[in-house]
Design a protein around this motif. Structure first.
Motif, PDB file in Angstrom:
ATOM      1  N   LEU A   1       0.858  -1.174   0.000  1.00 59.89           N
ATOM      2  CA  LEU A   1       0.000   0.000   0.000  1.00 59.89           C
ATOM      3  C   LEU A   1       0.898   1.229   0.000  1.00 59.89           C
ATOM      4  N   ALA A   2       0.478   2.285  -0.671  1.00 58.28           N
ATOM      5  CA  ALA A   2       1.243   3.533  -0.698  1.00 58.28           C
ATOM      6  C   ALA A   2       0.422   4.637  -0.037  1.00 58.28           C
TER       7      ALA A   2
ATOM      8  N   ALA B   1       5.776   6.993  15.223  1.00 53.89           N
ATOM      9  CA  ALA B   1       5.047   6.043  14.387  1.00 53.89           C
ATOM     10  C   ALA B   1       3.893   6.752  13.685  1.00 53.89           C
ATOM     11  N   PRO B   2       4.103   7.233  12.449  1.00 58.93           N
ATOM     12  CA  PRO B   2       3.023   7.877  11.704  1.00 58.93           C
ATOM     13  C   PRO B   2       1.930   6.863  11.342  1.00 58.93           C
ATOM     14  N   PHE B   3       0.776   7.370  10.934  1.00 58.99           N
ATOM     15  CA  PHE B   3      -0.334   6.451  10.684  1.00 58.99           C
ATOM     16  C   PHE B   3      -0.051   5.420   9.576  1.00 58.99           C
ATOM     17  N   PRO B   4       0.767   5.701   8.532  1.00 56.54           N
ATOM     18  CA  PRO B   4       1.071   4.612   7.592  1.00 56.54           C
ATOM     19  C   PRO B   4       1.790   3.443   8.265  1.00 56.54           C
ATOM     20  N   THR B   5       2.685   3.738   9.196  1.00 49.85           N
ATOM     21  CA  THR B   5       3.374   2.685   9.939  1.00 49.85           C
ATOM     22  C   THR B   5       2.385   1.885  10.781  1.00 49.85           C
ATOM     23  N   LEU B   6       1.436   2.564  11.401  1.00 51.14           N
ATOM     24  CA  LEU B   6       0.444   1.895  12.251  1.00 51.14           C
ATOM     25  C   LEU B   6      -0.518   1.052  11.422  1.00 51.14           C
ATOM     26  N   VAL B   7      -0.858   1.505  10.207  1.00 51.95           N
ATOM     27  CA  VAL B   7      -1.695   0.701   9.316  1.00 51.95           C
ATOM     28  C   VAL B   7      -0.944  -0.564   8.905  1.00 51.95           C
TER      29      VAL B   7
ATOM     30  N   CYS C   1       3.447  -1.185   3.884  1.00 53.17           N
ATOM     31  CA  CYS C   1       2.961   0.157   3.586  1.00 53.17           C
ATOM     32  C   CYS C   1       4.159   1.073   3.315  1.00 53.17           C
ATOM     33  N   VAL C   2       4.104   1.788   2.219  1.00 59.45           N
ATOM     34  CA  VAL C   2       5.182   2.691   1.821  1.00 59.45           C
ATOM     35  C   VAL C   2       4.729   4.123   2.073  1.00 59.45           C
TER      36      VAL C   2
ATOM     37  N   GLU D   1      -1.140  -1.652  -4.600  1.00 60.78           N
ATOM     38  CA  GLU D   1      -2.482  -2.236  -4.677  1.00 60.78           C
ATOM     39  C   GLU D   1      -3.536  -1.164  -4.425  1.00 60.78           C
ATOM     40  N   LEU D   2      -3.205  -0.244  -3.527  1.00 63.83           N
ATOM     41  CA  LEU D   2      -4.094   0.851  -3.158  1.00 63.83           C
ATOM     42  C   LEU D   2      -3.230   1.993  -2.645  1.00 63.83           C
TER      43      LEU D   2
END
Length: 275
Positions: free
Chosen positions: A37-38, A52-58, A66-67, A93-94
């Motif tokens: 995911l990007a 830990a930004p939200f992309p890391t948490l996702v 997640c990138v 993918e998304l």
């Protein structure tokens, strides 16, 4: 891929630059192994001042790579201009796209910095003629510029506003089209309790209305709306952030760790539903 720590006597978060990209995004760099995911966006997606930004948490919540392509103060222009970042996003993918403000787009009235789009560079002759009494050397940031121009004359600012909003729709449609519609829009709705005199153009994302989002919404797979309270308005929140003495004001206006957790939870739930 390269990673660096930038510093000017203040604490900075890790930076990554992917091959073929000039845009500094959140580090550390990760291997681009599909499926992934990007995440595209500005300072909030980057996760400035938080561990830990939200992309890391996702990533942790979904167990899917997640990138984080968030870049500090980057707007639509910087993202679309960067072939490397766009290539990575197109391979996802998304892609979660944080909805940006419209004031940071270069236009027929003023020019902005090519990477840090919040920086105002110069007015065009059109804007100078529209506001002949204004000394444009006083402006360094687009938000200060458009707020001041609006206060000076809402009537004269109207064509500037129309231009920015039309460009925003055009660029967002371009972004969604390039990514093939595999996009989840993220609308971070700032809780702005300032008086109208202090924020005449409303909260961030600046100059963006629900009607504008409704216009592009059919071209995306979904829309996640998250009310955001800046760290400075949550007791003890800034104490859990890392920043230098001169960065305190900036940190107070951004989401803190608890808000990143809330954003990640909402996104994770929405992504599971899409699957």
């Amino acid at each position: 891929m390269s990673m660096q720590l930038t510093s000017a006597g203040a604490r900075e978060d890790p930076i990554c630059r992917f091959p073929g990209s000039a845009l500094p995004v959140r580090g550390p760099c990760v291997d681009l192994v599909r499926p992934y995911l990007a995440f595209l966006g500005g300072s909030e997606t980057f996760g400035r001042f938080v561990e830990a930004p939200f992309p890391t948490l996702v990533d942790r919540a979904l167990g899917q790579s997640c990138v984080n392509l968030g870049s500090i103060n980057a707007g639509l222009g910087a993202i679309l201009r960067d072939a490397g970042v766009m290539r990575i996003a197109a391979g996802a993918e998304l892609t979660v796209v944080q909805i940006p403000g419209a004031q940071d787009l270069g236009n027929q009235y003023y020019r902005v910095h090519p990477r840090r789009n919040d920086r105002f560079l110069a007015p065009t002759r059109r804007l100078a003629a529209l506001y002949p009494e204004v000394d444009f050397t006083q402006f360094h940031f687009t938000k200060h510029l458009v707020t001041t121009l609006y206060r000076q004359s809402p009537a004269r600012f109207a064509p500037v506003l129309d231009e920015l909003r039309a460009l925003w729709i055009d660029r967002m449609e371009q972004l969604l089209g390039t990514l093939g519609g595999r996009v989840l829009l993220l609308w971070l709705q700032y809780d702005d309790r300032r008086p109208q005199d202090d924020a005449p153009l409303g909260p961030d994302p600046l100059l963006v209305s629900r009607a504008m989002i409704d216009r592009i919404r059919p071209d995306a797979r979904g829309l996640v709306e998250v009310p955001v309270v800046p760290a400075g308005r949550r007791v003890g929140e800034t104490a859990r952030m890392a920043f230098g003495p001169l960065q305190a004001l900036a940190a107070e206006h951004l989401p803190g760790p608890s808000m990143h957790r809330r954003i990640a939870a909402r996104l994770s739930e929405a992504i599971r539903t899409l699957d």
